[in-house]
Design an enzyme around this catalytic site. Sequence first.
Site, PDB file in Angstrom:
ATOM      1  N   ASP A 116       0.818  -1.208   0.000  1.00  0.00           N
ATOM      2  CA  ASP A 116       0.000   0.000   0.000  1.00  0.00           C
ATOM      3  C   ASP A 116       0.856   1.264   0.000  1.00  0.00           C
ATOM      4  O   ASP A 116       1.965   1.267   0.523  1.00  0.00           O
ATOM      5  CB  ASP A 116      -0.902  -0.024   1.248  1.00  0.00           C
ATOM      6  CG  ASP A 116      -2.033   0.982   1.152  1.00  0.00           C
ATOM      7  OD1 ASP A 116      -2.293   1.507   0.056  1.00  0.00           O
ATOM      8  OD2 ASP A 116      -2.654   1.249   2.197  1.00  0.00           O
ATOM      9  N   ASN A 125     -10.755  -3.203  -6.104  1.00  0.00           N
ATOM     10  CA  ASN A 125      -9.917  -2.227  -6.828  1.00  0.00           C
ATOM     11  C   ASN A 125     -10.397  -1.946  -8.257  1.00  0.00           C
ATOM     12  O   ASN A 125      -9.940  -0.986  -8.888  1.00  0.00           O
ATOM     13  CB  ASN A 125      -8.444  -2.662  -6.857  1.00  0.00           C
ATOM     14  CG  ASN A 125      -7.719  -2.463  -5.545  1.00  0.00           C
ATOM     15  OD1 ASN A 125      -6.767  -3.170  -5.228  1.00  0.00           O
ATOM     16  ND2 ASN A 125      -8.144  -1.484  -4.756  1.00  0.00           N
TER      17      ASN A 125
HETATM   18  C1  FPP Z   1      -2.103   0.107  -3.240  1.00  0.00           C
HETATM   19  O1  FPP Z   1      -1.595   1.428  -3.222  1.00  0.00           O
HETATM   20  C2  FPP Z   1      -1.526  -0.587  -4.361  1.00  0.00           C
HETATM   21  C3  FPP Z   1      -2.245  -1.182  -5.373  1.00  0.00           C
HETATM   22  C4  FPP Z   1      -3.709  -1.164  -5.414  1.00  0.00           C
HETATM   23  C5  FPP Z   1      -1.543  -1.827  -6.495  1.00  0.00           C
HETATM   24  C6  FPP Z   1      -0.327  -2.623  -6.133  1.00  0.00           C
HETATM   25  C7  FPP Z   1       0.261  -3.132  -7.366  1.00  0.00           C
HETATM   26  C8  FPP Z   1       1.560  -3.306  -7.612  1.00  0.00           C
HETATM   27  C9  FPP Z   1       2.619  -3.047  -6.612  1.00  0.00           C
HETATM   28  C10 FPP Z   1       2.001  -3.787  -8.943  1.00  0.00           C
HETATM   29  C11 FPP Z   1       1.438  -5.140  -9.260  1.00  0.00           C
HETATM   30  C12 FPP Z   1       2.468  -5.982  -9.706  1.00  0.00           C
HETATM   31  C13 FPP Z   1       2.802  -7.239  -9.426  1.00  0.00           C
HETATM   32  C14 FPP Z   1       4.093  -7.657  -9.943  1.00  0.00           C
HETATM   33  C15 FPP Z   1       2.016  -8.262  -8.692  1.00  0.00           C
HETATM   34  P1  FPP Z   1      -2.581   2.643  -3.422  1.00  0.00           P
HETATM   35  O2  FPP Z   1      -2.702   2.935  -4.856  1.00  0.00           O
HETATM   36  O3  FPP Z   1      -3.885   2.345  -2.742  1.00  0.00           O
HETATM   37  O4  FPP Z   1      -1.819   3.777  -2.696  1.00  0.00           O
HETATM   38  P2  FPP Z   1      -2.457   5.039  -1.979  1.00  0.00           P
HETATM   39  O5  FPP Z   1      -3.234   4.508  -0.799  1.00  0.00           O
HETATM   40  O6  FPP Z   1      -1.261   5.803  -1.581  1.00  0.00           O
HETATM   41  O7  FPP Z   1      -3.302   5.743  -2.988  1.00  0.00           O
END
Ligand code: FPP
Length: 243
Positions: A20, A68
Site C-alpha cells: 500500500d 480495486n
Molecule cells: C495500493 O496502493 C496498491 C495497489 C492497489 C496496487 C499494487 C500493485 C503493484 C505493486 C504492482 C502489481 C504488480 C505485481 C508484480 C504483482 P494505493 O494505490 O492504494 O496507494 P495510496 O493509498 O497511496 O493511494
Amino acid sequence: MTETQRAQVRLPRHIGIIMDGNGRWAKQRGLERSEGHRAGANTFRRICDYAAEIGIECLTFYAFSTENWKRPAREVAAIMDLFRDYLKEAQEREAENARKGFRIRYIGTREGLAPDIVAMIELIERQSAAQTATVVNLAVNYGGRDEIVHAVRALAAQVAAGTLQPAEITEQQISDQLYTAGLPDPDLIIRPSGELRLSNFLTWQSAYSELWFSDVLWPDFTPEDLDRAIFDYNERNRRFGGV
Ligand code: FPP
C-alpha cells in the site's frame, strides 16, 4: 540481517504483505499514480528476492483486490500491465527462478481477468510447480470474503450431491477449499503506508496472524524494514488462545 541475526531469529514461515501507498508516493513526487505502482512492483521484486534469501518459505503479496476495479480504468490497466510484465519476465527467467526456488502461485478469482493474463498465470504455475524453497502467492483480483464464498459454494455442492453432511464440515475442510490450500496460515502480516486495517486480505487465514504496521510507503519499503518486522515478530508472544 547479518548471519548471526539470521542464526538467532525465529523466522515466520508465511508472511503476507499489503503493498500500500503507491499512489501517495507518486503524488509526493508529482508523478502519475501508475508510476507509483511501477515503483511498487520493483519493491515487490526486491523484497521477494530478499525474503527468499533469508529463508522465508511462503510470501503472499496483495496487489489488487476485488474492490480495486472501482479505480479509474487507466489506473487498473496500468496495474494489470505491471502484472503482465512480471509474469512475462518470470517465464523468461525460468532458470533463474528455478535457481532461487520460487514457486509462483496465483490467488484470487480468475473471473474478470484478461484471458492472456489467465494463460500466463497457468503457464507460470505449471513451470514453477516443482520448486520448493519459497512459495510466492500473487493476490490479484483477490478478496478474503470472496474466497470464503467460493469455499462455501464448493462445500455446499458436496452437501447437495449427498457426499458431505453439514455436521461433518470442519475448519480444516474450509481451509482446504481456499486458494491457499496446503499452505501454512500467515504468521505475520505487514501493512506499510500508515493504514491500520486488513482490507479483506487473507480474512480466514489471518485469525492468529501477528500484524505489523509501518508508515513507510510501499515503494520505499526496504529489506531493512522487513528485518524490523521480523525482529518485532520475534518479540511477540503467540498464544493461539492458550495461556
Ligand atoms: C495500493 O496502493 C496498491 C495497489 C492497489 C496496487 C499494487 C500493485 C503493484 C505493486 C504492482 C502489481 C504488480 C505485481 C508484480 C504483482 P494505493 O494505490 O492504494 O496507494 P495510496 O493509498 O497511496 O493511494
